[in-house]
Design a protein around this motif. Structure first.
Motif, mmCIF file in Angstrom:
data_model
loop_
_atom_site.group_PDB
_atom_site.id
_atom_site.type_symbol
_atom_site.label_atom_id
_atom_site.label_comp_id
_atom_site.label_asym_id
_atom_site.label_seq_id
_atom_site.Cartn_x
_atom_site.Cartn_y
_atom_site.Cartn_z
ATOM 1 N N GLU A 22 11.592 -3.872 -1.481
ATOM 2 C CA GLU A 22 11.157 -3.532 -2.837
ATOM 3 C C GLU A 22 11.137 -2.026 -3.061
ATOM 4 N N ARG A 23 10.722 -1.268 -2.064
ATOM 5 C CA ARG A 23 10.564 0.174 -2.245
ATOM 6 C C ARG A 23 11.853 0.961 -2.024
ATOM 7 N N LEU A 24 12.662 0.525 -1.077
ATOM 8 C CA LEU A 24 13.917 1.229 -0.835
ATOM 9 C C LEU A 24 15.007 0.816 -1.816
ATOM 10 N N ARG A 25 14.800 -0.354 -2.443
ATOM 11 C CA ARG A 25 15.753 -0.895 -3.418
ATOM 12 C C ARG A 25 17.158 -1.008 -2.821
ATOM 13 N N ARG A 26 17.188 -1.527 -1.620
ATOM 14 C CA ARG A 26 18.456 -1.769 -0.949
ATOM 15 C C ARG A 26 18.243 -2.886 0.061
ATOM 16 N N THR A 27 19.305 -3.355 0.647
ATOM 17 C CA THR A 27 19.186 -4.400 1.660
ATOM 18 C C THR A 27 18.476 -3.853 2.891
ATOM 19 N N VAL A 28 17.537 -4.610 3.406
ATOM 20 C CA VAL A 28 16.826 -4.248 4.630
ATOM 21 C C VAL A 28 17.084 -5.333 5.666
ATOM 22 N N LYS A 29 17.573 -4.935 6.814
ATOM 23 C CA LYS A 29 17.859 -5.854 7.908
ATOM 24 C C LYS A 29 16.874 -5.576 9.045
ATOM 25 N N VAL A 30 16.253 -6.634 9.558
ATOM 26 C CA VAL A 30 15.260 -6.463 10.627
ATOM 27 C C VAL A 30 15.604 -7.360 11.810
ATOM 28 N N PHE A 86 18.326 -0.581 8.603
ATOM 29 C CA PHE A 86 18.132 -1.424 9.781
ATOM 30 C C PHE A 86 16.858 -1.041 10.542
ATOM 31 N N ILE A 87 16.075 -2.063 10.869
ATOM 32 C CA ILE A 87 14.809 -1.879 11.589
ATOM 33 C C ILE A 87 14.795 -2.749 12.840
ATOM 34 N N LEU A 88 14.280 -2.185 13.923
ATOM 35 C CA LEU A 88 13.954 -2.960 15.119
ATOM 36 C C LEU A 88 12.435 -3.030 15.204
ATOM 37 N N ASP A 89 11.883 -4.238 15.177
ATOM 38 C CA ASP A 89 10.436 -4.444 15.255
ATOM 39 C C ASP A 89 10.113 -4.953 16.653
ATOM 40 N N VAL A 90 9.552 -4.083 17.481
ATOM 41 C CA VAL A 90 9.307 -4.392 18.889
ATOM 42 C C VAL A 90 7.905 -4.974 19.058
ATOM 43 N N GLY A 91 7.822 -6.134 19.702
ATOM 44 C CA GLY A 91 6.540 -6.812 19.843
ATOM 45 C C GLY A 91 6.153 -7.495 18.544
ATOM 46 N N CYS A 92 7.098 -8.245 17.978
ATOM 47 C CA CYS A 92 6.932 -8.808 16.628
ATOM 48 C C CYS A 92 6.013 -10.020 16.580
ATOM 49 N N ASN A 93 5.592 -10.530 17.763
ATOM 50 C CA ASN A 93 4.747 -11.714 17.806
ATOM 51 C C ASN A 93 5.445 -12.855 17.063
ATOM 52 N N CYS A 94 4.757 -13.564 16.158
ATOM 53 C CA CYS A 94 5.372 -14.700 15.458
ATOM 54 C C CYS A 94 5.999 -14.304 14.128
ATOM 55 N N GLY A 95 6.119 -12.997 13.884
ATOM 56 C CA GLY A 95 6.902 -12.528 12.752
ATOM 57 C C GLY A 95 6.201 -12.368 11.419
ATOM 58 N N VAL A 96 4.890 -12.541 11.371
ATOM 59 C CA VAL A 96 4.187 -12.452 10.080
ATOM 60 C C VAL A 96 4.292 -11.047 9.499
ATOM 61 N N LEU A 97 3.960 -10.030 10.298
ATOM 62 C CA LEU A 97 4.060 -8.657 9.821
ATOM 63 C C LEU A 97 5.522 -8.270 9.590
ATOM 64 N N THR A 98 6.411 -8.780 10.414
ATOM 65 C CA THR A 98 7.848 -8.500 10.252
ATOM 66 C C THR A 98 8.324 -8.928 8.873
ATOM 67 N N GLN A 99 7.943 -10.134 8.464
ATOM 68 C CA GLN A 99 8.357 -10.661 7.162
ATOM 69 C C GLN A 99 7.771 -9.829 6.025
ATOM 70 N N LEU A 100 6.498 -9.467 6.136
ATOM 71 C CA LEU A 100 5.858 -8.686 5.080
ATOM 72 C C LEU A 100 6.444 -7.283 4.989
ATOM 73 N N MET A 101 6.732 -6.687 6.142
ATOM 74 C CA MET A 101 7.330 -5.353 6.161
ATOM 75 C C MET A 101 8.727 -5.387 5.540
ATOM 76 N N HIS A 102 9.482 -6.444 5.831
ATOM 77 C CA HIS A 102 10.813 -6.585 5.250
ATOM 78 C C HIS A 102 10.730 -6.627 3.718
ATOM 79 N N LYS A 103 9.823 -7.428 3.206
ATOM 80 C CA LYS A 103 9.658 -7.547 1.746
ATOM 81 C C LYS A 103 9.191 -6.233 1.132
ATOM 82 N N TYR A 104 8.230 -5.586 1.793
ATOM 83 C CA TYR A 104 7.672 -4.321 1.317
ATOM 84 C C TYR A 104 8.761 -3.259 1.192
ATOM 85 N N LEU A 105 9.588 -3.129 2.226
ATOM 86 C CA LEU A 105 10.610 -2.086 2.223
ATOM 87 C C LEU A 105 11.783 -2.416 1.311
#
Length: 238
Positions: free
Chosen positions: A75-83, A54-73
């Motif tokens: 793939e690397r953590l190989r588990r469900t990521v909730k943001v 679970f991640i809290l993204d503070v100051g996410c703006n319109c979510g572009v980096l949020t979406q990319l970070m979700h996909k990135y993690l």
């Protein structure tokens, strides 16, 4: 979001509507570390299992980096990521929600983190997901806006409040020259940051933040990225 003097960069809270047109989110993601930094050190025999991250993204703006970070993690953590992405500007949150590519795992809310009433929605999210703390709380390029609007003590309170709810705290402080630029643009638009001249954390603000996290909040820096083109480093504290 109010645009002052026809300058979309003259904003009080960093709520740029076209932020990702001049700050490439993909370049930021390239600077993020691999899974071992995001995960806690395991005790012998302990397993992460299939528990979501679970991640809290503070100051996410319109979510572009949020979406990319979700996909990135994911793939690397190989588990469900909730943001949960939060931002102070309702129009940015509306846009982030409309453009959400992973609504089953990523959600957004309009929240001023320093407003206790507004922050209840974050507490509700934690209760719904049985969280004592987030696995990570990310603060990408927002500490300056907290600082300019809430003084040194406001920034310290912000860091302490989030640190209390985070296993891993990710901070990307802006250097002092960014403060000066933000102050000039707002002043040119006919307004000011009333606390600007009173700030004690100034030329070495990134070091002040690091010292506060390490010495007052008992965190240890695990990783520091290479600087972005804006000369900002993404720092990870556990």
């Amino acid at each position: 979001m109010e645009i002052r003097n026809n300058d979309p960069g003259a904003v009080q809270y960093g709520n740029f509507f076209n932020y990702y047109q001049f700050s490439d989110a993909t370049e930021r993601v390239k600077l993020l570390p691999d899974a071992d930094i995001w995960l806690p050190a395991l005790i012998d025999g302990e397993s992460q299992g299939d528990k979501p991250y679970f991640i809290l993204d503070v100051g996410c703006n319109c979510g572009v980096l949020t979406q990319l970070m979700h996909k990135y993690l994911k793939e690397r953590l190989r588990r469900t990521v909730k943001v949960l992405g939060v931002d102070i500007d309702p129009r940015l949150i509306q846009r982030a929600t409309a453009e959400n590519e992973s609504p089953e795992d990523v959600s957004y809310a309009c929240v001023d983190v320093l407003d206790d009433a507004a922050f209840e929605s974050v507490k509700t999210y934690m209760k719904e997901n049985d969280l004592q703390k987030f696995d990570a709380i990310c603060c990408y390029s927002i500490t300056m806006w907290i600082h300019l609007n809430h003084h040194d003590q406001g920034l310290r309170f912000f860091l302490q409040k989030l640190s209390n709810l985070a296993e891993l705290l990710v901070v990307e402080p802006q250097p002092w020259k960014c403060y000066q630029k933000a102050e000039r643009r707002l002043k040119k638009a006919g307004e000011i940051f009333p606390l600007f001249l009173e700030l004690k954390w100034r030329s070495d603000v990134d070091l002040q933040i690091q010292n506060y996290l390490e010495e007052s909040l008992d965190r240890r820096k695990l990783f520091e990225s290479a600087p972005t083109k804006w000369q900002r480093k993404i720092c990870f504290y556990r």
